[in-house]
Design an enzyme around this catalytic site. Structure first.
Site, short mmCIF file in Angstrom:
data_model
loop_
_atom_site.label_atom_id
_atom_site.label_comp_id
_atom_site.label_asym_id
_atom_site.label_seq_id
_atom_site.Cartn_x
_atom_site.Cartn_y
_atom_site.Cartn_z
N GLU A 54 0.85 -1.19 0.00
CA GLU A 54 0.00 0.00 0.00
C GLU A 54 0.88 1.24 0.00
OE1 GLU A 54 -3.50 2.15 2.71
OE2 GLU A 54 -2.63 0.24 3.34
N ASP A 65 -6.46 8.89 9.81
CA ASP A 65 -5.12 8.47 10.20
C ASP A 65 -4.79 8.93 11.62
OD1 ASP A 65 -4.54 7.25 7.77
OD2 ASP A 65 -3.97 9.16 6.86
#
Length: 271
Positions: A54, A65
């Site tokens: 990724e 995040d």
């Protein structure tokens, strides 16, 4: 250079083929542009036994995040990283032998436009795309454009996802289903969330696609436990913390090799 053999649906076929041999799947994450030679991490990940990688395209307001990935994104942006520069870096490197899956927020997709964004991913040799802030009921246009460009749009499911919606996500996701282990942001945690097992079991009721479990998987023991429920794991914050602390590609290869070994040991357990 881009991978000349990259074909539509290659991410899912690759992961299915490896899963069907009994292998536990490992997908590490790196923030694009985090260091001057950041693509060296991709080669190290592949050498450590990654099944897909990724690549984060940093965004200035990363709502999903945690602190570590936020810091990684800020560091990359301060270095001048951008979607175009990151994809140019990918275009200029040899094929690492495993699929690349980009991840970013929908603002960056909209900024370039669906067609241009997906075409740029394809030219860079990227086969999949994760957009965590794009809900399934608003994903029709990007799903269609991505498919036309040969990009597999991966959808996320969380412990709070109702079963009918989970079935829709699992049906429409391509490449794999990204199972979010807990309600929260990314980041290292002391233990695998108890909600992970129930979520992956619910996903398995409605699809035979590969299921990768992410958010909070930081250690070999957690990877081993996650493999008992899912087909594999996504490891991001634990990787990026090491990069932020100065770890080089060889250090990351050694760390990921411990996760690879844990996944392989779990696969070898009697069932």
């Amino acid at each position: 250079m881009t991978n000349p053999t990259l074909a539509a649906g290659a991410v899912e076929r690759h992961l299915r083929a490896r899963r069907d041999t009994g292998r536990g799947l490992l997908m590490p994450y790196v923030t694009g542009g985090i260091t001057p030679g950041w693509t060296d991490y991709l080669r190290a990940f592949a050498a450590a036994g990654a099944d897909a990688i990724e690549v984060g395209l940093p965004f200035s307001d990363p709502t999903l995040d945690g602190v570590t990935i936020q810091q990684a994104g800020e560091t990359a942006l301060a270095r001048g990283a951008s979607t175009r520069r990151i994809l140019a870096d990918l275009s200029g490197m040899p094929d690492v032998g495993v699929p690349l899956v980009a991840s970013t927020y929908y603002n960056l997709v909209l900024h370039d436009g669906h067609e241009a964004f997906c075409a740029a991913l394809r030219r860079a040799g990227v086969g999949g795309l994760i957009v965590p802030d794009l809900p399934v009921h608003e994903a029709d246009e990007l799903t269609d454009v991505a498919a036309d460009a040969g990009i597999e749009l991966v959808l996320l499911a969380s412990p709070a996802t109702p079963q009918p919606r989970l079935a829709e996500i699992s049906c429409r996701s391509r490449g794999f289903v990204y199972a979010v282990s807990l309600m929260g942001t990314t980041g290292e945690r002391a233990a695998l969330a108890v909600s992970a097992a129930e979520l992956t079991e619910r996903i398995r009721r409605v699809t035979d696609q590969p299921v990768l479990l992410g958010f909070g998987i930081s250690t070999p023991d957690q990877a081993r436990e996650a493999r008992r429920h899912a087909d594999g794991v996504v490891v991001g914050a634990a990787v990026m913390r090491r990069v932020l602390d100065g770890a080089g590609p060889d250090d990351l290869r050694a760390f990921l090799a411990t996760l690879r070994q844990a996944l392989d040991q779990e696969c070898d357990r009697p069932r």
